[in-house]
Structures are given as C-alpha cells and as structure tokens.
Design an enzyme around this catalytic site. Structure first.
Site, short mmCIF file in Angstrom:
data_model
loop_
_atom_site.label_atom_id
_atom_site.label_comp_id
_atom_site.label_asym_id
_atom_site.label_seq_id
_atom_site.Cartn_x
_atom_site.Cartn_y
_atom_site.Cartn_z
N THR A 161 0.88 -1.05 0.16
CA THR A 161 -0.08 0.24 -0.28
C THR A 161 0.99 0.69 -0.50
OG1 THR A 161 -1.56 1.17 1.21
CG2 THR A 161 -0.58 0.14 2.54
N HIS B 282 2.26 -11.16 13.97
CA HIS B 282 3.52 -12.10 15.33
C HIS B 282 3.63 -13.81 15.91
CE1 HIS B 282 7.19 -11.55 17.00
NE2 HIS B 282 6.77 -10.56 18.36
#
Length: 444
Positions: free
Chosen positions: A363, A415
């Site tokens: 993006t 994560h």
C-alpha cells in the site's frame, strides 16, 4: 413476453448486494447489453446490463434496497404495448390496499391517520431519526406537504422527548421489555436491580437540536461496511506488529529518470516506482517464506506462489486488486497490470476474481503525502508493506552530511507466524534491493 432482470452471480462468498442506482426509468426504451442498474457488493460495484431490447417496466427493487443473488430487479417488455400491459396490474393491486374515499370521509372531523390515502409518509431522514429516538411517527405532527413529517419535525420531537423522558410514547414498551431491571415489591429501593451497562461502542450522545439539524446521515455502502469489518477483524485476530526502516531512493530515481522515456517507448507503459517495490518484495518473500504464509486453524500454509495485492484508493473506498504470479512477470508486465488495475478500480470496473487470492499486499500512502503509518493487515495474509512519501533528508554518507531522497518503509506482520527477526530481515532485504536495483537482475 416479458424478460426478467435478475441479480447475477456476484462471485465467491457474495450472496447479496444493494441497489445503488437505476440508469433507466420505467417506460424507457433499452438496448441489449445497455447498463440498467448499478449494484453495490461488499467487494465491487457491478453494472447489470439489459438481457434483451425492449421497454423497461417497473423497478421491482428500489434504490437502497438489499437484494439476494437471483432476486428479481425488473422486467423488460417487448415494446411499449408489452410494458403498458405489465404496469397496469400494479395500480389495481394498490387500489385494493387503499381505503375508499367514502370510508375516509366517514371519519368526520377526526384527524386522518398517516397510513390514509391523503397523508404522506415521513421523509427518509425523519424516519431514521425517529427510529433512533424510539418515537412513533404517528405521534409527531408533520409540517410538510400533506402532513409529512420532515427531519426538522423529527429533531424537534426527539429534543422534546430527551427533555422529558418519562413522557415518551414508548415508555410502556420499554418498561415491559426489561422486567428484570425493575424493583421487586419485596425489596427495598436501595436493593433494586440496576440496569446492565451498555457497551461503550453502542452509546452515542444525542446531538442538540441545533447541531442535529445540521447533521447528515448517509448509509454506509456494502464496500465500506466490509472494509470496516475486515480491518477490525484483522486487529482482533492477528498479533499485529509493525517494524520500520528507511530507504535511500536515489538509485531507483536515477535509473527511472535515465530510462523512463525509452521504457515507455518500448513497452507502451510508464515506468513507475511500484514495479521496483514489487520486485524487491518478491526477492524478500522468497528468502523469508513466513511473510508469504497464513494461519489456518492450527496449521501454517506456506505458499510457493506470489500473488501481490496492490491497494488502490477510490471514491467508494479502498480496493486491493491482485497481481497474480508476479514472480513470473517482467517489469513492463507488472507496471502495465498495476496501471490497468488503477484505472478500472476508479471506474468501478474490477471483477471480484481480480481481488481475491492475494498472498502479500503493498500500500502506498505516499501518494497522499503520508510520511509514516502503520498499515493494517489484509487478512488472512501475514504481511503488508507500507510505502510513504519521498523527501530530501540530511543523512551521513562516508562521514559527510548530505541531502538524500529518503522514504520510510513500514512492514506490519502477524507475530503469531512471523518472528521479529524475520520481519526485520525482510524489510532489510527490501531496502537493499531498492538501494541497489542491479540485485534484481542478478537475483542477489
């Protein structure tokens, strides 16, 4: 014989749409494949073409209504005569539902109800405001034509009800709906049950009458609702973390300036920055496969293919078309694909299939002037790269302070699947490829 206009198949997992806009009115002549109506789905906007030529009959679904796949939108008659025959049956049906004039006159001096033939229903804005305030439209005196309740009337009624909540016409209903919260006869007032707290996100302090009159409520499009839901789902599901780095864009800018004219002449497409970033990310994804993977239950799916999503901002919201098999494409093919996606995204011409199956997303907030941001994952992907604006900054090179065209990069990652070491290594690899573009050719 009339031809039906129905909601077409809208793609995988899309079961309904909202009627956005009718391009033709009942009675208009239409040609084959001429756009008739625009449907808004949770992913794209789709135009439904005329299946045959003829004259459009009444709209079976009005603008703003939600329709399922296969639902009837309208009919196309074979010429003006067929259209007239189809539309005659509808007034007869309405006539049965309306009270006879004599019956209405027999009410004498009594005030006619809002459902009578001469009364107008509340305006859409007033209806929404009254529903939110819990006020029955029949209890509000309308100031509009034929006694129609306007937004100003609804605002005034809501302000009056807020000032005296005990006089609300819905008080009895509200009281009966929550008997568990009332005091029991055998209990002292101090021991009465207290109402359960309402979640904070559902609370909205009513605006004052002066402010409410200057507010406008606009229904969220299906696309905007889906964007909001998926972004929030990504935050709630993933253990999202963002790592940052900066990159000296001097080498890329010099290469682009040197070859952009020749590149455009040879390939018929402009040489932009996005091709460099896609190539750099491909190199990093091959070395750090966890960033190209996703979690499915208690399993990790490592994807040995590279479908790169490129976020494109439009008036309707953000869409992410996917460059499939990007690792098998040349620079020119990548740039041409992204340019085509950008044009068709702004025109609302992307198909649903073109926005599914991405493995990683890029993006670019820099086109809007963003210096730094933390992009949100495009679930179920495990990584998204955020680009930002290029600006001259003072940096140290060979012991000297010099001005260089620098850009901040941000990698948001899940994560649960990507370790911090892997995320940092990924971003460093992207930085190295951009600062030395010859790595693309040598695959270093």
């Amino acid at each position: 014989m009339a031809t039906e206009i129905r909601v077409p198949a809208l793609g995988e997992s899309v079961t309904e749409a909202i009627v956005g806009k009718w391009f033709k009115k009942p009675g208009d002549a239409v040609k084959v494949d001429e756009p008739l109506v625009e449907l808004e789905t949770d992913k794209v906007t789709v135009e439904v073409p005329a299946p045959t030529a003829g004259v459009l009959g009444d709209h079976a679904a009005k603008e703003g209504e939600t329709v399922a796949v296969g639902a009837l939108l309208g009919l196309i008659g074979e010429g003006a005569g067929a259209s007239a025959a189809e539309t005659k049956s509808e007034p007869k049906k309405e006539k049965k539902d309306k009270p006879a004039p004599a019956a209405a006159a027999s009410n004498g001096g009594a005030e006619p109800s809002r459902s009578s033939e001469g009364a107008a229903p509340p305006s859409p804005a007033a209806r929404k405001h009254l529903a939110e305030a819990g006020i029955d439209a029949a209890d509000v005196a309308g100031s509009g034509k034929r006694g129609q309740v306007l937004k100003e009337d609804a605002v005034k009624a809501a302000s009056t009800a807020a000032a005296a909540p005990g006089t609300s016409s819905q008080g009895d209903i509200k009281a009966s709906a929550a008997p568990a919260f009332q005091s029991s006869p055998g209990l002292a007032p101090s021991r009465a049950f207290a109402p359960m707290p309402v979640p904070a996100q559902n609370l909205r302090i009513p605006s004052t009458a002066n402010d409410a009159a200057r507010e406008e409520r606009v229904r969220m499009t299906r696309l905007r609702q889906t964007i909001a839901q998926r972004l929030k789902d990504a935050q709630n599901t993933a253990a999202m973390l963002t790592t940052f780095n900066d990159v000296d864009m001097g080498a890329v800018m010099e290469l682009r300036a040197r070859y952009k004219d020749l590149f455009e002449k040879r390939h018929g497409v402009k040489l932009g920055f996005m091709g460099f970033f896609v190539k750099a990310c491909l190199q990093a994804l091959k070395e750090i496969p966890a960033v190209n993977a996703e979690i499915d239950g208690d399993e990790i799916i490592y994807k040995n293919y590279y479908h790169i999503g490129v976020a494109v901002g439009t008036d309707r919201g953000l869409v992410v078309p996917v460059v499939r098999e990007a690792d098998r494409m040349s620079f020119a093919e990548i740039e041409a694909q992204i340019s085509d996606f950008g044009k068709r995204a702004r025109d609302g011409k992307l198909s649903i299939d073109e926005m599914q199956g991405g493995t990683f997303t890029i993006t670019n907030g820099g086109v809007y002037g963003s210096m730094m941001s933390t992009p949100i994952l495009n679930a179920p992907q495990s990584g998204i790269l955020g680009m930002h604006r290029i600006e001259e900054r003072a940096v140290v090179r060979d012991g000297q302070i010099v001005a260089r065209p620098m850009m901040y990069l941000a990698l948001s990652y899940d994560h649960r699947i990507v370790d911090g070491k892997e995320a940092v290594a990924f971003l460093v690899r992207v930085k190295e490829c951009l600062e030395d573009p010859q790595r693309f050719l040598l695959e270093l």
